[in-house]
Design an enzyme around this catalytic site. Sequence first.
Site, short mmCIF file in Angstrom:
data_model
loop_
_atom_site.label_atom_id
_atom_site.label_comp_id
_atom_site.label_asym_id
_atom_site.label_seq_id
_atom_site.Cartn_x
_atom_site.Cartn_y
_atom_site.Cartn_z
N GLY A 220 55.28 109.32 81.74
CA GLY A 220 54.57 108.20 81.13
C GLY A 220 54.77 106.92 81.90
O GLY A 220 55.12 106.93 83.09
N LYS A 223 57.50 101.13 81.72
CA LYS A 223 58.17 100.35 80.67
C LYS A 223 58.90 101.28 79.70
O LYS A 223 60.07 101.06 79.37
CB LYS A 223 57.15 99.50 79.93
CG LYS A 223 57.75 98.60 78.86
CD LYS A 223 56.67 97.73 78.20
CE LYS A 223 57.26 96.86 77.11
NZ LYS A 223 56.22 96.02 76.45
N GLY A 225 59.72 104.44 80.29
CA GLY A 225 60.73 105.19 81.03
C GLY A 225 62.01 104.39 81.21
O GLY A 225 63.12 104.94 81.07
N GLU A 243 59.08 110.84 85.16
CA GLU A 243 57.97 110.69 86.10
C GLU A 243 57.14 109.52 85.60
O GLU A 243 56.52 109.60 84.55
CB GLU A 243 57.15 111.99 86.19
CG GLU A 243 56.23 112.03 87.41
CD GLU A 243 54.95 111.24 87.21
OE1 GLU A 243 54.82 110.14 87.82
OE2 GLU A 243 54.09 111.66 86.43
N CYS A 277 48.39 109.12 87.46
CA CYS A 277 49.48 108.35 88.06
C CYS A 277 49.42 108.38 89.58
O CYS A 277 50.01 107.52 90.24
CB CYS A 277 50.83 108.85 87.56
SG CYS A 277 51.10 110.61 87.82
#
Length: 486
Positions: A220, A223, A225, A243, A277
């Site tokens: 995700g 912030k 993470g 990740e 991503c």
Amino acid sequence: MKQDGKLFIDGSWTDGQGAPLTSTNPANGEPIWQGAQASEAQLESALAAAHSAFGSWRRLSVEERFAIIERYAAIAKERQEEMAKLISDEMGKALWDARTEAGAIAGKAAISIEAYHERTPTRNEGAIRLTHRPHGVMVVIGPFNFPGHLPNGHIIPALIAGNTIVFKPSEITPAVAQAMVGWWEEAGLPPGVINLVQGGAAEAGQLIEDKRTRGVLFTGGVKAGLAIHRTLAGHPDKILALELGGNNPLIAWDVADAESAATVIARSAFITSGQRCTCARRLIVPHGAAGDRIIDAVASLISRLAVDRPDADPQPFIGPVVHSKAADAILKAQEELLFHGGEAVRPSLRLDQGSAYVTPGLIDTTRCREVRDEEVFGPLLQVFRTKTFDDAIAKANDTRFGLSAGLLSDDEQLWHRFADQIDAGIVNWNRQTTGASGKAPFGGPGLSGNHRPAGYYAADYCAWPMASMVQEGALNDDAAMPGLVK
């Protein structure tokens, strides 16, 4: 068709007892899933069920676990089109794009089984015996952009290793998660081995902090993470695999065919409405006519990219972003770039006021007074011009992230320089930045994360190695002990 939202705890489907939760189709605003989040008591029950099931699940032979996982894969393959439609409806991907994700869900089992054999075989080397042990209860927290494929890539290797799971998907895409967990039930996974709960950051926090949780597997935003990383500071006993995305550079340098390069650039930047991503966020080109040709070709191609409903015929390249707030964030980021001196080569526009449809944007930020090193999660590509190729690599590496990077060039020597100097976990030459192999490591340095979800590397963080030192034969106490008085 609206789905009746449920949780799955200890082998039983149940209504959530927390706050109401609804997911909606970003293409038309219609509800997809309607139910409720898990209450604190239900989160506790899910953790207790996973903890209780761990002992019996880990004691099954790996062949027995393989058999269940292969049945799950067969169901996923059989329901592939059904899953693609659900992903498209709930997340907004064009149907052709959602079909690739649905296929990847089915294909992950064989890749993970092969990786397990490669990473975790029992080895005997003289007196040393190497085995691998599961951690225990693993909390899997999934993203919205690949609501099936990415959590699936954590869940399968974790189950193969003998762990049990509490799965909290993104609150934006609960329906896809519910369908996947239903397949695990159908495949014969024992009660408690996987548990599905719904909720947001508070619910995730309760799961992460619980003493029974032995690992957190998260894909995700940075912030969230970093918040998880801070929560687990001082807990080396809990494995954490993150990740977190990237601010990915794509350099186009010494390219004769500008139109072909533009096609690769557009695929890199705008596939899945820019919500991957690995999407290219920064296009780096030379000053002068060579760079102008690339930029003009990209701008021309953007003007011809269809933005439409995910199920439209013919299929669009771009559907809506995941919701109108995401569209707001993209347009706000563009506004900030323009305020600081960026030039709109082709601005990103909202197609209907308040909707989740935004057109792809191309902003020349070469003369910007300030460009924040952040991932703009949508179809907005920044352009930077540099004087030399060394400057281009320096600009590419000028980021806190390090997930994906690419070079478009006819010069092989430039590729070797690029590959040697770039700081990214996934590098590409004359291909889009969003490609990845399920057998290769996926991830990068910096704020892009730590462990590498995929293949061998996922098998690595789902188990811990045990070295057994064995003395063959009778107990031997003949070793000399200096200083021993007889």
